[in-house]
Scaffold this motif. Structure first.
Motif, PDB file in Angstrom:
ATOM      1  N   PRO A  46      80.377  37.464  43.261  1.00 45.26           N
ATOM      2  CA  PRO A  46      81.033  38.271  42.226  1.00 45.26           C
ATOM      3  C   PRO A  46      82.561  38.328  42.413  1.00 45.26           C
ATOM      4  O   PRO A  46      83.297  38.236  41.428  1.00 45.26           O
ATOM      5  CB  PRO A  46      80.400  39.654  42.401  1.00 45.26           C
ATOM      6  N   GLU A  50      85.263  37.129  39.673  1.00 45.65           N
ATOM      7  CA  GLU A  50      86.305  38.029  39.161  1.00 45.65           C
ATOM      8  C   GLU A  50      87.687  37.381  39.301  1.00 45.65           C
ATOM      9  O   GLU A  50      88.521  37.488  38.399  1.00 45.65           O
ATOM     10  CB  GLU A  50      86.275  39.364  39.899  1.00 45.65           C
ATOM     11  N   GLN A  67      82.605  41.494  35.719  1.00 45.01           N
ATOM     12  CA  GLN A  67      81.388  41.976  36.373  1.00 45.01           C
ATOM     13  C   GLN A  67      80.201  41.922  35.411  1.00 45.01           C
ATOM     14  O   GLN A  67      79.098  41.523  35.791  1.00 45.01           O
ATOM     15  CB  GLN A  67      81.589  43.402  36.887  1.00 45.01           C
ATOM     16  N   PHE A  70      79.312  38.227  34.820  1.00 43.42           N
ATOM     17  CA  PHE A  70      78.605  37.726  36.000  1.00 43.42           C
ATOM     18  C   PHE A  70      77.148  38.182  35.969  1.00 43.42           C
ATOM     19  O   PHE A  70      76.231  37.381  36.164  1.00 43.42           O
ATOM     20  CB  PHE A  70      79.290  38.219  37.279  1.00 43.42           C
ATOM     21  N   ARG A  71      76.929  39.469  35.699  1.00 42.33           N
ATOM     22  CA  ARG A  71      75.565  40.014  35.644  1.00 42.33           C
ATOM     23  C   ARG A  71      74.733  39.258  34.619  1.00 42.33           C
ATOM     24  O   ARG A  71      73.576  38.919  34.858  1.00 42.33           O
ATOM     25  CB  ARG A  71      75.610  41.507  35.295  1.00 42.33           C
ATOM     26  N   ASP A  74      73.802  35.807  36.079  1.00 38.49           N
ATOM     27  CA  ASP A  74      72.968  35.816  37.286  1.00 38.49           C
ATOM     28  C   ASP A  74      71.518  36.067  36.893  1.00 38.49           C
ATOM     29  O   ASP A  74      70.981  37.150  37.075  1.00 38.49           O
ATOM     30  CB  ASP A  74      73.480  36.891  38.252  1.00 38.49           C
TER      31      ASP A  74
END
Length: 192
Positions: A46, A50, A67, A70-71, A74
């Motif tokens: 992460p 960022e 963030q 990314f979530r 993933d």
């Protein structure tokens, strides 16, 4: 992921990505080589994500948005992005197909990953998007979207839902595709 340390993308991953993304073998192989150079561990953390994202938005606060992005990428929830997740994400966000991009946008707004979006989730993502708009641009926004709260209210209004109702993926995709303002409100393009 298979051969993440060897410098060669595994045949299984390569074949899977060719089918699921329609990228060519040569493109996937080149991206794999670059991915390995940038991420020798075979994973993006992460913090690394960022940092990378921040480079695209140098005059903004991109951390919170990064963030959330990314979530959404993933997919196996292991806290890192492997090469396959990275390429699928690249395909989803760069594909010319609007419906595919909106399916990804839905996953971005579905913060708790329960298959629905609530007004609170819309507000959370609108806050992150708003932080990425430089202050001088914020001052030029229309009065009904010049704060993250107003943007969230305006976007939520396009779905015709009450405060405590929720929006499914199909409703989200259809609602945004049918309204140019809704599409504009969910986008956060880097400054050129």
């Amino acid at each position: 992921m298979g051969n993440s340390k060897s410098g060669v993308v595994s045949r299984e991953v390569l074949d899977d990505l060719k089918v699921s993304t329609r990228f060519s073998e040569a493109e996937i192989t080149q991206w794999y080589e670059n991915f390995q150079k940038q991420c020798p561990s075979g994973r993006i953390t992460p913090a690394q994500f960022e940092e990378i994202y921040g480079r695209f938005f140098p005059d903004s606060d991109a951390k919170t948005y990064a963030q959330h992005v990314f979530r959404s990428f993933d997919t196996n929830d292991d806290g890192t992005l492997d090469f396959k997740e990275y390429i699928v994400a690249l395909h989803m966000t760069s594909s010319g197909k609007m419906a595919l991009k909106l399916e990804w946008a839905f996953s971005l707004f579905d913060v708790d990953k329960n298959g629905y979006i609530t007004k609170n989730e819309v507000f959370e993502i609108c806050q992150a998007i708003f932080k990425m708009i430089p202050k001088e641009k914020q001052e030029m926004l229309p009065s009904d979207e010049n704060t993250s709260e107003k943007r969230a209210d305006k976007l939520w209004g396009f779905f015709g839902k009450g405060e405590n109702e929720r929006v499914a993926e199909g409703e989200f995709v259809k609602g945004v595709m049918e309204n140019e303002d809704a599409l504009r409100l969910i986008q956060c393009e880097p400054l050129k």
